[in-house]
Design a protein around this motif. Structure first.
Motif, PDB file in Angstrom:
ATOM      1  N   GLU A 194       0.828  -1.206   0.000  1.00 36.75           N
ATOM      2  CA  GLU A 194       0.000   0.000   0.000  1.00 36.75           C
ATOM      3  C   GLU A 194       0.867   1.263   0.000  1.00 36.75           C
ATOM      4  OE1 GLU A 194      -3.540   2.144   2.638  1.00 36.75           O
ATOM      5  OE2 GLU A 194      -2.444   0.428   3.438  1.00 36.75           O
ATOM      6  N   ARG A 195       1.933   1.258   0.794  1.00 37.10           N
ATOM      7  CA  ARG A 195       2.828   2.417   0.833  1.00 37.10           C
ATOM      8  C   ARG A 195       3.477   2.657  -0.535  1.00 37.10           C
ATOM      9  NH1 ARG A 195       3.422   6.525   4.749  1.00 37.10           N
ATOM     10  NH2 ARG A 195       2.012   5.834   6.362  1.00 37.10           N
ATOM     11  N   MET A 196       3.905   1.587  -1.182  1.00 33.63           N
ATOM     12  CA  MET A 196       4.552   1.747  -2.483  1.00 33.63           C
ATOM     13  C   MET A 196       3.564   2.273  -3.516  1.00 33.63           C
ATOM     14  SD  MET A 196       7.508   1.606  -3.829  1.00 33.63           S
ATOM     15  CE  MET A 196       8.409   0.624  -2.632  1.00 33.63           C
ATOM     16  N   TRP A 197       2.312   1.808  -3.451  1.00 32.45           N
ATOM     17  CA  TRP A 197       1.291   2.329  -4.359  1.00 32.45           C
ATOM     18  C   TRP A 197       1.087   3.825  -4.120  1.00 32.45           C
ATOM     19  CZ3 TRP A 197      -3.238   4.985  -3.823  1.00 32.45           C
ATOM     20  CH2 TRP A 197      -4.036   5.100  -4.963  1.00 32.45           C
ATOM     21  N   SER A 223       3.295  -8.994  -9.661  1.00 33.87           N
ATOM     22  CA  SER A 223       2.744  -9.908  -8.663  1.00 33.87           C
ATOM     23  C   SER A 223       3.203  -9.534  -7.258  1.00 33.87           C
ATOM     24  CB  SER A 223       3.154 -11.352  -8.979  1.00 33.87           C
ATOM     25  OG  SER A 223       4.556 -11.519  -8.846  1.00 33.87           O
ATOM     26  N   THR A 224       4.367  -8.894  -7.135  1.00 31.55           N
ATOM     27  CA  THR A 224       4.895  -8.502  -5.830  1.00 31.55           C
ATOM     28  C   THR A 224       4.262  -7.221  -5.329  1.00 31.55           C
ATOM     29  OG1 THR A 224       7.021  -9.542  -6.343  1.00 31.55           O
ATOM     30  CG2 THR A 224       6.992  -7.956  -4.526  1.00 31.55           C
ATOM     31  N   TRP A 225       4.233  -6.196  -6.188  1.00 29.50           N
ATOM     32  CA  TRP A 225       3.810  -4.862  -5.763  1.00 29.50           C
ATOM     33  C   TRP A 225       2.418  -4.477  -6.263  1.00 29.50           C
ATOM     34  CZ3 TRP A 225       6.574  -3.085  -1.974  1.00 29.50           C
ATOM     35  CH2 TRP A 225       7.907  -3.491  -1.853  1.00 29.50           C
ATOM     36  N   GLY A 226       1.847  -5.329  -7.104  1.00 30.40           N
ATOM     37  CA  GLY A 226       0.511  -5.055  -7.604  1.00 30.40           C
ATOM     38  C   GLY A 226       0.549  -4.358  -8.954  1.00 30.40           C
ATOM     39  N   PRO A 227      -0.367  -4.720  -9.858  1.00 24.66           N
ATOM     40  CA  PRO A 227      -0.388  -4.092 -11.182  1.00 24.66           C
ATOM     41  C   PRO A 227      -0.662  -2.597 -11.117  1.00 24.66           C
ATOM     42  CG  PRO A 227      -2.303  -5.522 -10.858  1.00 24.66           C
ATOM     43  CD  PRO A 227      -1.381  -5.782  -9.725  1.00 24.66           C
ATOM     44  N   GLY A 228      -1.402  -2.125 -10.109  1.00 25.80           N
ATOM     45  CA  GLY A 228      -1.685  -0.696 -10.007  1.00 25.80           C
ATOM     46  C   GLY A 228      -0.426   0.116  -9.764  1.00 25.80           C
ATOM     47  N   THR A 229       0.417  -0.359  -8.858  1.00 20.84           N
ATOM     48  CA  THR A 229       1.675   0.334  -8.572  1.00 20.84           C
ATOM     49  C   THR A 229       2.566   0.357  -9.799  1.00 20.84           C
ATOM     50  OG1 THR A 229       1.609  -0.297  -6.239  1.00 20.84           O
ATOM     51  CG2 THR A 229       3.755   0.310  -7.149  1.00 20.84           C
ATOM     52  N   MET A 230       2.749  -0.796 -10.420  1.00 19.80           N
ATOM     53  CA  MET A 230       3.677  -0.877 -11.541  1.00 19.80           C
ATOM     54  C   MET A 230       3.134  -0.141 -12.766  1.00 19.80           C
ATOM     55  SD  MET A 230       5.991  -2.227  -9.909  1.00 19.80           S
ATOM     56  CE  MET A 230       7.117  -1.981 -11.287  1.00 19.80           C
ATOM     57  N   ASP A 231       1.807  -0.121 -12.934  1.00 23.08           N
ATOM     58  CA  ASP A 231       1.233   0.634 -14.047  1.00 23.08           C
ATOM     59  C   ASP A 231       1.519   2.124 -13.885  1.00 23.08           C
ATOM     60  OD1 ASP A 231      -0.586   0.713 -16.454  1.00 23.08           O
ATOM     61  OD2 ASP A 231      -1.715   2.013 -15.091  1.00 23.08           O
ATOM     62  N   ARG A 232       1.445   2.627 -12.670  1.00 25.39           N
ATOM     63  CA  ARG A 232       1.764   4.039 -12.439  1.00 25.39           C
ATOM     64  C   ARG A 232       3.234   4.320 -12.714  1.00 25.39           C
ATOM     65  NH1 ARG A 232      -2.688   2.944 -10.045  1.00 25.39           N
ATOM     66  NH2 ARG A 232      -4.200   4.563  -9.461  1.00 25.39           N
ATOM     67  N   LEU A 233       4.108   3.445 -12.249  1.00 22.73           N
ATOM     68  CA  LEU A 233       5.532   3.670 -12.462  1.00 22.73           C
ATOM     69  C   LEU A 233       5.902   3.568 -13.942  1.00 22.73           C
ATOM     70  CD1 LEU A 233       7.114   1.761  -9.445  1.00 22.73           C
ATOM     71  CD2 LEU A 233       6.896   4.245  -9.764  1.00 22.73           C
ATOM     72  N   ARG A 234       5.163   2.783 -14.683  1.00 26.58           N
ATOM     73  CA  ARG A 234       5.467   2.635 -16.104  1.00 26.58           C
ATOM     74  C   ARG A 234       4.964   3.823 -16.918  1.00 26.58           C
ATOM     75  NH1 ARG A 234       5.293  -3.039 -19.183  1.00 26.58           N
ATOM     76  NH2 ARG A 234       7.541  -2.859 -18.995  1.00 26.58           N
ATOM     77  N   ASP A 235       4.056   4.632 -16.372  1.00 24.23           N
ATOM     78  CA  ASP A 235       3.513   5.792 -17.085  1.00 24.23           C
ATOM     79  C   ASP A 235       4.627   6.818 -17.307  1.00 24.23           C
ATOM     80  OD1 ASP A 235       1.763   7.578 -18.241  1.00 24.23           O
ATOM     81  OD2 ASP A 235       1.062   8.388 -16.325  1.00 24.23           O
TER      82      ASP A 235
END
Length: 256
Positions: A194-197, A223-235
């Motif tokens: 949650e913090r990373m998101w 799978s570790t940090w959640g697709p929502g977190t990684m989708d934001r970082l990939r933007d």
């Protein structure tokens, strides 16, 4: 130097001085990374000199001292072994052209450096952070603040029981330039995910820049940090896959 002696570093047409010439009068050990960073930042910069300065008044030296102090503050945040990392030291396989492209594209918020253990990802992150510091110190004597944490270290510093946890959280969220080393090196709890998101969401939405290193593949990160977190970082991100053998070598004579 008296007010009317000619300074050999002075441009008599513009009445300016290159402050990098003042660094030679500041004592530092050979190879000092702060001095090297300050020299890169100051070379070519000019400081206006009054026509009739007061005795002892040397604005070029004042600028040199301020930039050197800012370089030291910046490097204090970088792990010791990486403080000498520089853009000029990047190898071909570390894609220096892509690094330059990312640095010169303000809308590119995230630089993701992925690859196996020991291929130089953290060194590259330090080279990028130092390049950002040099660029900011060319027009300022304070520079751009940089934050640096390993992901495991940041999460440890953010534990509710940790001292200054809220100060650390605000700094990680709002520092203009952030390096997060070794994403997915830990097994995160629900709280950590949650913090990373929240961190990714805030920084990307406010256009702040970050460099992230990882040895994990994208599906593992999701799978570790959640697709929502990684989708934001990939933007708006640039992904660089770093290849090559490990640059870490054991000491000779150490038994296996």
């Amino acid at each position: 130097m008296t007010p009317h002696e000619r300074d050999p570093a002075m441009n008599t047409t513009l009445n300016t001085v290159d402050p990098s010439t003042r660094l030679s009068g500041l004592e530092r050990p050979p190879g000092d990374p702060g001095m090297a960073l300050a020299r890169l930042a100051l070379t070519g910069r000019l400081v206006r000199i009054e026509d009739d300065p007061m005795p002892g008044d040397d604005p070029a030296r004042a600028v040199a001292e301020a930039v050197l102090l800012a370089a030291d503050r910046h490097l204090a945040r970088i792990p010791g072994r990486y403080r000498g990392a520089s853009r000029s030291g990047l190898k071909t396989e570390q894609r220096p052209g892509l690094i330059d492209e990312w640095l010169s594209t303000p809308d590119a918020t995230t630089l993701m450096l992925a690859g196996d253990h020991g291929v130089g990802k953290t060194w590259m992150a330090a080279a990028v952070a130092n390049a950002v510091a040099v660029a900011s110190l060319r027009t300022s004597t304070r520079g751009i603040p940089v934050g640096w944490w390993s992901v495991a270290g940041l999460l440890d510093d953010l534990r509710p029981s940790a001292p200054r946890a809220e100060v650390t959280w605000e700094l990680a969220k709002n520092v203009p330039f952030l390096v997060l080393d070794d994403l997915a090196y830990t097994r995160p709890t629900e709280w950590a995910v949650e913090r990373m998101w929240m961190l990714a969401d805030h920084r990307v939405n406010t256009g702040l820049r970050q460099v992230i290193t990882t040895n994990a593949k994208w599906p593992v990160l999701e799978s570790t940090w959640g697709p929502g977190t990684m989708d934001r970082l990939r933007d708006g991100a640039l992904d660089i896959i770093v290849t090559g053998p490990s640059r870490r070598t054991p000491l000779r004579g150490v038994p296996a």
